[in-house]
Design an enzyme around this catalytic site. Structure first.
Site, PDB file in Angstrom:
ATOM      1  CD  GLU A 287       0.174  -1.270   3.197  1.00 26.56           C
ATOM      2  OE1 GLU A 287       0.391  -2.228   2.444  1.00 26.56           O
ATOM      3  OE2 GLU A 287       0.269  -1.350   4.433  1.00 26.56           O
ATOM      4  CG  HIS A 311      -5.869  -5.617   1.423  1.00 25.84           C
ATOM      5  ND1 HIS A 311      -6.337  -6.256   2.544  1.00 25.84           N
ATOM      6  CD2 HIS A 311      -4.603  -5.256   1.717  1.00 25.84           C
ATOM      7  CE1 HIS A 311      -5.396  -6.282   3.477  1.00 25.84           C
ATOM      8  NE2 HIS A 311      -4.323  -5.679   2.985  1.00 25.84           N
ATOM      9  CD  GLU A 312      -2.273  -4.009  -0.785  1.00 22.49           C
ATOM     10  OE1 GLU A 312      -1.897  -3.255   0.136  1.00 22.49           O
ATOM     11  OE2 GLU A 312      -2.237  -5.255  -0.685  1.00 22.49           O
ATOM     12  CG  HIS A 315      -3.349  -0.943   3.764  1.00 22.07           C
ATOM     13  ND1 HIS A 315      -3.360  -1.164   5.121  1.00 22.07           N
ATOM     14  CD2 HIS A 315      -3.063  -2.152   3.194  1.00 22.07           C
ATOM     15  CE1 HIS A 315      -3.083  -2.445   5.370  1.00 22.07           C
ATOM     16  NE2 HIS A 315      -2.908  -3.065   4.211  1.00 22.07           N
ATOM     17  CD  GLU A 334      -1.947  -5.547   6.455  1.00 23.84           C
ATOM     18  OE1 GLU A 334      -2.947  -5.706   5.721  1.00 23.84           O
ATOM     19  OE2 GLU A 334      -0.928  -4.920   6.082  1.00 23.84           O
ATOM     20  CG  ASP A 389       8.991  -9.246   7.020  1.00 22.96           C
ATOM     21  OD1 ASP A 389       8.312  -8.226   7.266  1.00 22.96           O
ATOM     22  OD2 ASP A 389       9.959  -9.235   6.245  1.00 22.96           O
ATOM     23  CE1 TYR A 397      -3.108  -8.733   5.292  1.00 22.27           C
ATOM     24  CE2 TYR A 397      -1.754  -9.910   6.881  1.00 22.27           C
ATOM     25  CZ  TYR A 397      -1.867  -9.061   5.802  1.00 22.27           C
ATOM     26  OH  TYR A 397      -0.734  -8.532   5.237  1.00 22.27           O
TER      27      TYR A 397
HETATM   28  N1  BES Z   1       0.948  -4.406   3.809  1.00 20.51           N
HETATM   29  C1  BES Z   1       0.685  -5.676   3.284  1.00 20.51           C
HETATM   30  C2  BES Z   1       1.910  -6.381   2.784  1.00 20.51           C
HETATM   31  C3  BES Z   1       2.971  -6.627   3.839  1.00 20.51           C
HETATM   32  C4  BES Z   1       2.650  -7.007   5.121  1.00 20.51           C
HETATM   33  C5  BES Z   1       4.290  -6.481   3.502  1.00 20.51           C
HETATM   34  C6  BES Z   1       3.643  -7.210   6.071  1.00 20.51           C
HETATM   35  C7  BES Z   1       5.286  -6.684   4.438  1.00 20.51           C
HETATM   36  C8  BES Z   1       4.964  -7.048   5.734  1.00 20.51           C
HETATM   37  C9  BES Z   1      -0.352  -5.625   2.160  1.00 20.51           C
HETATM   38  O1  BES Z   1      -1.328  -4.666   2.357  1.00 20.51           O
HETATM   39  C10 BES Z   1      -1.047  -6.946   2.116  1.00 20.51           C
HETATM   40  O2  BES Z   1      -1.681  -7.288   3.079  1.00 20.51           O
HETATM   41  N2  BES Z   1      -0.920  -7.678   1.014  1.00 20.51           N
HETATM   42  C11 BES Z   1      -1.534  -8.979   0.837  1.00 20.51           C
HETATM   43  C12 BES Z   1      -2.699  -8.904  -0.097  1.00 20.51           C
HETATM   44  C13 BES Z   1      -3.995  -8.640   0.541  1.00 20.51           C
HETATM   45  C14 BES Z   1      -5.102  -8.678  -0.494  1.00 20.51           C
HETATM   46  C15 BES Z   1      -4.328  -9.543   1.694  1.00 20.51           C
HETATM   47  C16 BES Z   1      -0.526  -9.875   0.170  1.00 20.51           C
HETATM   48  O3  BES Z   1       0.486  -9.390  -0.303  1.00 20.51           O
HETATM   49  O4  BES Z   1      -0.767 -11.079   0.122  1.00 20.51           O
HETATM   50 ZN    ZN Z   2      -2.622  -5.137   3.947  1.00 22.39          ZN
END
Ligand code: BES
Ligand code: ZN
Length: 639
Positions: A287, A311-312, A315, A334, A389, A397
């Site tokens: 995002e 989703h993005e 954010h 999230e 991470d 989520y």
């Molecule tokens: N912000 C996250 C990606 C992220 C989270 C990067 C933690 C690094 C550390 C992003 O918004 C996200 O949640 N992406 C998901 C997709 C979403 C539709 C659930 C993904 O990448 O799977």
């Molecule tokens: Zn996210």
């Protein structure tokens, strides 16, 4: 005002001040060396040359700082940065050389860069370059792009990778404005999560971010890019050969922004563009403000995977406007976003679609709950000493989203929508802790209606493992029909080609495949035709082939369906799909797909061998973040 009133007034002011300072301090971030309570970085002026041949960014970062405890040094986060020299200034005109020390490097946190500050110094200039292995950058050879002619580089700063390409206070509690000057090879285009001030495609680009953002939202991409307008303030960047497909797939983006504004107030970031990256991007989406980064695997051709955009985009409110203060508060980013995502989907694509996505989400959550240890099932998770991470499970989520859904269902949609909208306004451009969220929730929702509040066990939701007994259970009538058909097929009452799949959406397909596999994994009772099926039964090759012949699953161009089918193929040893599995793992680097596939392969000796053979070739093409995950799965390097 009389004396007593004045005293009371100033007393309450002091209390507020002290308690807000305490708030700022109580949010201890275990994932940063920075000391923002003593010295706070307010602004960055960045200047880089993008050197593809050396795989480095080289340049300077000028940090404008606020001195709170005036004798304290500035401590920055870094990882694998080469610091050439440091200067300080009191007027931003003349700079004088400064000493600095780079502490020992921790595997997770990197190394603290300590810079003693002369009295009155309010600027620090750091001359530095990144390392070719920087965890927050991926350098792609032309062969790894769609066009195959030009190289590509992109950043991924969340959670704590910004420090691998910028020396800064890498904690979401610190927000900065910034400018950037980026020089690239002439034929390439640079884009950032900022206002783009550049004119021609000439290798010299300028950016400015006037709204304060946390470090994990600073982002850069450089490649052979084209831009296509989607709406008045929305657009897409992609490689030339992808731009048409991308623009068609993402054509509902402006509608989504409008739907979100109707629910939660104005979009505050100016433009909303999407950068479609090469397939090695390790996430589905990121995002970055004004410029969402997205995997090309969402381009299914039928808009079926655009929940990622919802989703993005969400954010832009939950996360970018109101930000988690530390990574243990990640669910505030999230969970709220996943709840918003579903609301946006419902507004744009209708209730049935929302129900399906929420039901798929709940199933993933239940699987995760069955697998995780209790402490990791807590929304306010303890990540001290761990890589943040690792906190990226379905708990923040889906459990987070379910908690908000519970509040919505209990207090009613109108009231809860008003609450959320006020929440975004109240904390706009601030970073907050779970405790601050709870206090605000109590004051503005729960305490206003104690009878309703008694039905939502807030502390259990946030501080206990598992789900409260009265947690909402999203269901989908469409999925109930899919399950009936799946059972008919499993019980051999109907052949695959007799299943009425003509109008199935991607979500129904995903549910069908997962449901069939789950029935086999846990076993089911038979009928006159089929004897009971015990747990762990494999689907024989002929039956996998029947599905494949009827539905062309091995050849599916939909990444989510292909992924689900390949998982099934590994579990049931369906060899005709193995070449596709190999191709998938060699061409896609999205962690959500490749990690479970390698995990499933690693469960048997033959599978492990296959995994190793593929990984040996794929590893150099994966992002450093994906490499860290898969190394762990496969215990790489081999002994
Ligand atoms: N912000 C996250 C990606 C992220 C989270 C990067 C933690 C690094 C550390 C992003 O918004 C996200 O949640 N992406 C998901 C997709 C979403 C539709 C659930 C993904 O990448 O799977
Ligand atoms: Zn996210």
């Amino acid at each position: 005002m009389n004396l007593i009133a004045r005293l009371l007034f100033s007393f309450s002011f002091v209390i507020t001040l002290v308690s807000s300072m305490a708030n700022a301090q109580s949010a201890q971030d275990f994932h940063s060396y920075a000391n923002p309570a003593a010295v706070r970085v307010r602004h960055l002026d960045l200047d880089w040359e993008v050197l593809f041949d050396q795989k480095i960014l080289k340049g300077t970062a000028v940090l404008t700082i606020e001195r709170i405890a005036t004798t304290k040094p500035l401590i920055l986060d870094t990882r694998d940065l080469n610091i050439e020299k440091v200067e300080t200034s009191t007027d931003d005109i003349s700079y004088t050389p400064a000493t600095f020390t780079l502490g020992p490097s921790d595997k997770i946190l990197g190394a603290p860069l300590t810079i003693p500050l002369p009295a009155k110094a309010n600027r620090v200039r750091i001359y530095y370059s990144t390392s070719p292995g920087a965890s927050g950058l991926q350098w792609l050879a032309p062969a790894q792009t769609a066009g195959k002619k030009e190289p590509f580089v992109f950043t991924q700063s969340q959670a704590i990778h910004a420090r691998s390409w910028i020396p800064l206070q890498d904690t979401p509690q610190v927000r900065v404005t910034y400018t950037a000057h980026v020089r690239t090879p002439r034929q390439l285009i640079a884009v950032m999560s900022a206002e783009n001030l550049s004119g021609a495609r000439d290798g010299d680009y300028n950016f400015r971010m006037r709204q304060p953002v946390p470090s994990y939202l600073i982002a850069l991409g450089v490649g052979d890019l084209r831009f296509r307008k989607l709406g008045p303030r929305t657009g897409v960047y992609a490689e030339p050969s992808m731009i048409d497909l991308a623009a068609r797939e993402l054509s509902d983006t402006e509608k989504m922004v409008m739907a979100t504004e109707r629910l939660y107030g104005p979009y505050r970031w100016g433009r909303y563009d999407i950068l479609v990256l090469p397939p090695s991007f390790p996430y589905g989406g990121m995002e970055n403000p004004r410029l969402t980064f997205a995997t090309p695997t969402i381009l299914a051709g039928d808009k079926s995977l655009v929940s990622l955009v919802a989703h993005e985009l969400a954010h832009s409110w939950s996360g970018n406007l109101v930000t988690n203060a530390t990574w243990r508060d990640f669910w505030l980013n999230e969970g709220v976003t996943t709840y918003l995502e579903r609301r946006i989907l419902e507004a744009v694509y209708g209730h049935a679609r929302e129900e399906m996505e929420a039901t798929l989400g709940l199933r993933d959550l239940n699987e995760e709950l069955a697998a995780l240890p209790d402490p990791d099932e807590i929304l306010h998770v303890d990540l001290k000493g761990r890589d943040p991470d690792d906190g990226s499970t379905d708990i923040p989520y889906e459990k987070g989203a379910l908690f908000l859904r519970h509040l919505e269902q209990t207090f009613g949609r109108a009231r809860f929508d008003r609450f959320l909208r006020a929440y975004f306004d109240h904390f706009a451009f601030q970073s907050i802790t779970t405790e601050q969220f709870v206090a605000y929730l109590k004051q503005n929702l729960l305490d206003k209606d104690p009878a309703l509040a008694a039905r939502v066990p807030v502390d259990e939701w946030i501080y206990k493992p598992g789900l409260p007994a009265n947690a909402p259970k999203p269901t989908s009538p469409a999925f109930a029909l899919v399950e009936e058909q799946a059972m008919r097929w499993l019980r051999r009452e109907a052949n695959a080609e007799k299943i009425p799949t003509a109008n199935w959406t991607t979500q129904e397909w995903l549910h069908f495949l997962k449901f069939v596999q789950d029935q086999l994994t846990k076993g089911f009772a038979g009928d006159r035709i089929v004897l009971s099926v015990p747990p762990g039964t494999a689907l024989p090759g002929a039956r996998m082939e029947e599905l494949d012949k009827a539905f062309h699953l091995t050849r599916s161009g939909n990444s989510e369906i292909a992924f689900q089918w390949l998982m099934m193929s590994i579990i049931n040893r369906y060899e005709p799909a193995y070449p596709r599995l190999e191709e998938f793992l060699l061409s896609i680097g999205r962690r959500k797909f490749i990690k479970p596939l390698y995990e499933e392969l690693a469960k048997t000796p033959e599978g492990k061998e296959r995994a190793m053979r593929i990984y040996r070739v794929a590893r150099p093409t994966y992002h450093p973040i994906a490499v860290t995950s898969i190394d762990d799965v496969l215990k790489w390097p081999e002994r």
